[in-house]
Design a protein around this motif. Sequence first.
Motif, PDB file in Angstrom:
ATOM      1  N   ARG A 226       0.467  -1.018  -0.079  1.00 42.84           N
ATOM      2  CA  ARG A 226       0.236  -0.073  -0.182  1.00 42.84           C
ATOM      3  C   ARG A 226       0.578   1.478   0.066  1.00 42.84           C
ATOM      4  O   ARG A 226       2.008   1.239   0.175  1.00 42.84           O
ATOM      5  CB  ARG A 226      -0.668  -0.085   1.478  1.00 42.84           C
ATOM      6  CG  ARG A 226      -1.874  -0.953   1.685  1.00 42.84           C
ATOM      7  CD  ARG A 226      -3.268  -1.034   0.665  1.00 42.84           C
ATOM      8  NE  ARG A 226      -4.215  -2.198   1.253  1.00 42.84           N
ATOM      9  CZ  ARG A 226      -4.670  -1.967   0.304  1.00 42.84           C
ATOM     10  NH1 ARG A 226      -4.694  -2.125  -0.984  1.00 42.84           N
ATOM     11  NH2 ARG A 226      -5.659  -3.225   0.425  1.00 42.84           N
ATOM     12  N   ASN A 228       2.465   4.019   1.445  1.00 43.52           N
ATOM     13  CA  ASN A 228       3.357   4.651   2.653  1.00 43.52           C
ATOM     14  C   ASN A 228       3.592   3.132   3.173  1.00 43.52           C
ATOM     15  O   ASN A 228       4.277   3.597   4.614  1.00 43.52           O
ATOM     16  CB  ASN A 228       2.064   5.643   3.756  1.00 43.52           C
ATOM     17  CG  ASN A 228       2.665   6.606   3.379  1.00 43.52           C
ATOM     18  OD1 ASN A 228       3.592   7.194   2.781  1.00 43.52           O
ATOM     19  ND2 ASN A 228       1.457   7.737   3.553  1.00 43.52           N
ATOM     20  N   THR A 247       8.790   9.990   1.468  1.00 44.46           N
ATOM     21  CA  THR A 247       7.840  11.370   1.686  1.00 44.46           C
ATOM     22  C   THR A 247       6.601  10.654   2.565  1.00 44.46           C
ATOM     23  O   THR A 247       6.753   9.527   2.328  1.00 44.46           O
ATOM     24  CB  THR A 247       7.257  11.946   0.732  1.00 44.46           C
ATOM     25  OG1 THR A 247       6.421  11.281  -0.076  1.00 44.46           O
ATOM     26  CG2 THR A 247       8.038  12.598  -0.181  1.00 44.46           C
ATOM     27  N   THR A 253       5.438   7.840  -5.330  1.00 40.13           N
ATOM     28  CA  THR A 253       5.972   6.836  -6.176  1.00 40.13           C
ATOM     29  C   THR A 253       5.010   6.536  -7.611  1.00 40.13           C
ATOM     30  O   THR A 253       3.946   5.493  -7.331  1.00 40.13           O
ATOM     31  CB  THR A 253       6.635   5.026  -5.673  1.00 40.13           C
ATOM     32  OG1 THR A 253       7.982   5.413  -4.697  1.00 40.13           O
ATOM     33  CG2 THR A 253       7.295   4.803  -7.225  1.00 40.13           C
ATOM     34  N   ALA A 361      12.711   0.088   7.551  1.00 40.73           N
ATOM     35  CA  ALA A 361      13.971   0.565   6.657  1.00 40.73           C
ATOM     36  C   ALA A 361      14.187   1.859   6.680  1.00 40.73           C
ATOM     37  O   ALA A 361      15.150   1.801   6.061  1.00 40.73           O
ATOM     38  CB  ALA A 361      12.640   0.705   5.172  1.00 40.73           C
TER      39      ALA A 361
HETATM   40  P1  GDP Z   1       6.002   4.329   0.280  1.00 40.49           P
HETATM   41  O1  GDP Z   1       4.769   5.126  -0.511  1.00 40.49           O
HETATM   42  O2  GDP Z   1       5.296   2.750   0.435  1.00 40.49           O
HETATM   43  O3  GDP Z   1       7.430   4.174  -1.136  1.00 40.49           O
HETATM   44  O4  GDP Z   1       6.414   4.562   1.486  1.00 40.49           O
HETATM   45  P2  GDP Z   1       7.850   5.580   1.768  1.00 40.49           P
HETATM   46  O5  GDP Z   1       8.550   4.864   1.202  1.00 40.49           O
HETATM   47  O6  GDP Z   1       7.802   6.772   0.859  1.00 40.49           O
HETATM   48  O7  GDP Z   1       7.251   5.899   3.266  1.00 40.49           O
HETATM   49  C1  GDP Z   1       6.297   6.444   3.454  1.00 40.49           C
HETATM   50  C2  GDP Z   1       6.753   6.710   5.305  1.00 40.49           C
HETATM   51  O8  GDP Z   1       6.346   5.841   6.306  1.00 40.49           O
HETATM   52  C3  GDP Z   1       7.503   7.903   5.112  1.00 40.49           C
HETATM   53  O9  GDP Z   1       7.841   8.970   6.027  1.00 40.49           O
HETATM   54  C4  GDP Z   1       8.764   7.300   5.893  1.00 40.49           C
HETATM   55  O10 GDP Z   1      10.057   8.207   6.510  1.00 40.49           O
HETATM   56  C5  GDP Z   1       8.207   6.186   6.879  1.00 40.49           C
HETATM   57  N1  GDP Z   1       8.670   5.394   6.787  1.00 40.49           N
HETATM   58  C6  GDP Z   1       9.049   4.021   6.065  1.00 40.49           C
HETATM   59  N2  GDP Z   1      10.126   3.610   6.281  1.00 40.49           N
HETATM   60  C7  GDP Z   1       9.831   3.459   7.646  1.00 40.49           C
HETATM   61  C8  GDP Z   1      10.341   2.538   9.192  1.00 40.49           C
HETATM   62  O11 GDP Z   1      11.212   1.136   9.058  1.00 40.49           O
HETATM   63  N3  GDP Z   1      10.323   3.070  10.741  1.00 40.49           N
HETATM   64  C9  GDP Z   1       8.743   4.186  10.426  1.00 40.49           C
HETATM   65  N4  GDP Z   1       9.126   4.655  11.432  1.00 40.49           N
HETATM   66  N5  GDP Z   1       8.548   5.162   9.329  1.00 40.49           N
HETATM   67  C10 GDP Z   1       9.207   4.554   7.568  1.00 40.49           C
END
Ligand code: GDP
Length: 456
Positions: A226, A228, A247, A253, A361
């Motif tokens: 999903r 985020n 973000t 993405t 991550a």
């Molecule tokens: P995507 O939409 O699935 O690509 O998610 P993103 O990588 O852009 O991350 C979405 C949000 O989750 C961002 O604010 C990240 O900093 C946060 N996030 C990603 N991985 C982690 C994690 O392992 N721990 C925490 N606390 N936040 C994370």
Amino acid sequence: MSDPLYHQDTIAALATPPGRGGVGIIRVSGPLCTVIAEAVAGRCPSPRHAHYGPFYGEDSVIDEGIALFFAGPHSFTGEDVLELQGHGGPVIMDMLLERCVRLGARLARPGEFSERAFLNDKLDLAQAEAIADLIEASSRAAAENAVRSLQGEFSRRVEALVARLIELRMYVEAAIDFPEEEIDFLADGKVAERLAAVQAELAEVRAAAGQGALMREGMNVVIAGRPNAGKSSLLNALTEQETAIVTDIEGTTRDVLREHIHLDGMPLHVIDTAGLRDTPDAVERIGVARAWAEIEKADRVLLLVDAATTEAVDPMAIWPEFVARLPEPGRLTLVRNKIDSSHEAPGLDLTAATPIVRLSALTGTGVAHLKEHLKAVMGYSATPEGRFSARRRHLDALDRAQRALTNGEEQLSGHGAGELLAEDLRDAQQALGEITGEFSADDLLGEIFGSFCIGK
Ligand code: GDP
């Protein structure tokens, strides 16, 4: 299988990469080598001796360099081969090549030197392919595997299988020739036993070849989930760089991002996809459709969930429609991300049908477990023994041989049908023969050697 007319022409090509370098090599193969050597180097050197001197053009000196002559059949192609090693500049190399052509050679097609080596029985087909794999290897492990194939590791195993198949077929055919004893012959268990042994050996070779192909081509790993869930963050953690934009705005993405990494020399193509969700945004919808397309052809799918908000650990419970769309459920790994928020311990859990990795991550905790898991999925072993490079073409041939033997087994156990079993054994032998090129169609050879680089 070789066509004598084919070898009447002499071929020439630049064997070193085009561009500037200390040394550039023009390679020539065919009956005109001695004539060309005499005209260019002043004389044909004795075989395998380096002759240093000027390279003559029609009316001036082109370069100074080393001429090497290998008299057929003791050469790479099995024909007379001449190597002109000059200074590696594009103009000099062009002039030397043009000189060879004026003296009667023609420009070689891609892979034509290797093709001649194959047609003259200097290499089998799997070995010739290993040369191309060695040149194209993108990692140490892939290069090590290719060398092992080039040295005949793969071919020897295939040939051993073929020998056992022939032996078994002769045994079965002998039984058919003495019909009054056929039933006893087939029923005494020896045939079934030997067939099972060949099947087991074939399965081992297939597994090793599968790994070899995976290490040559790399494994496609798709990160899905999903918006985020942390997909872009995981891509960045795996590649150890800021490739994807992270973000907390959903739908960042929108397209597919690809990164190529190596895990202990094993190539991995990591693909980050748009978050899977229903969206009115037309651009994002295209991204979601592309994400599905990637998932469907992935070697491994990492289904990423936000552990802080997802209680369940059963992928079916989390996302049944996702699991239903996977071409093979066995290709799925569930990744519980954000364990820094959910306070789970990092690690790999293999107790359920779907492996589960717990990581963050963001902080990097547990990412090493995911890397180890991916290496295990690719069949990585620290010892290179028994590994060799292989291609899809080989896997396809091994699969056909396996199907033929399964068929044969049914004929034997179900109907005691010796003739049909013999036929299946022949089919399996034929499929395996395609790997080494014992049985090969001209268009297959064209396809294989056409993908080589020129001068090879
Ligand atoms: P995507 O939409 O699935 O690509 O998610 P993103 O990588 O852009 O991350 C979405 C949000 O989750 C961002 O604010 C990240 O900093 C946060 N996030 C990603 N991985 C982690 C994690 O392992 N721990 C925490 N606390 N936040 C994370």
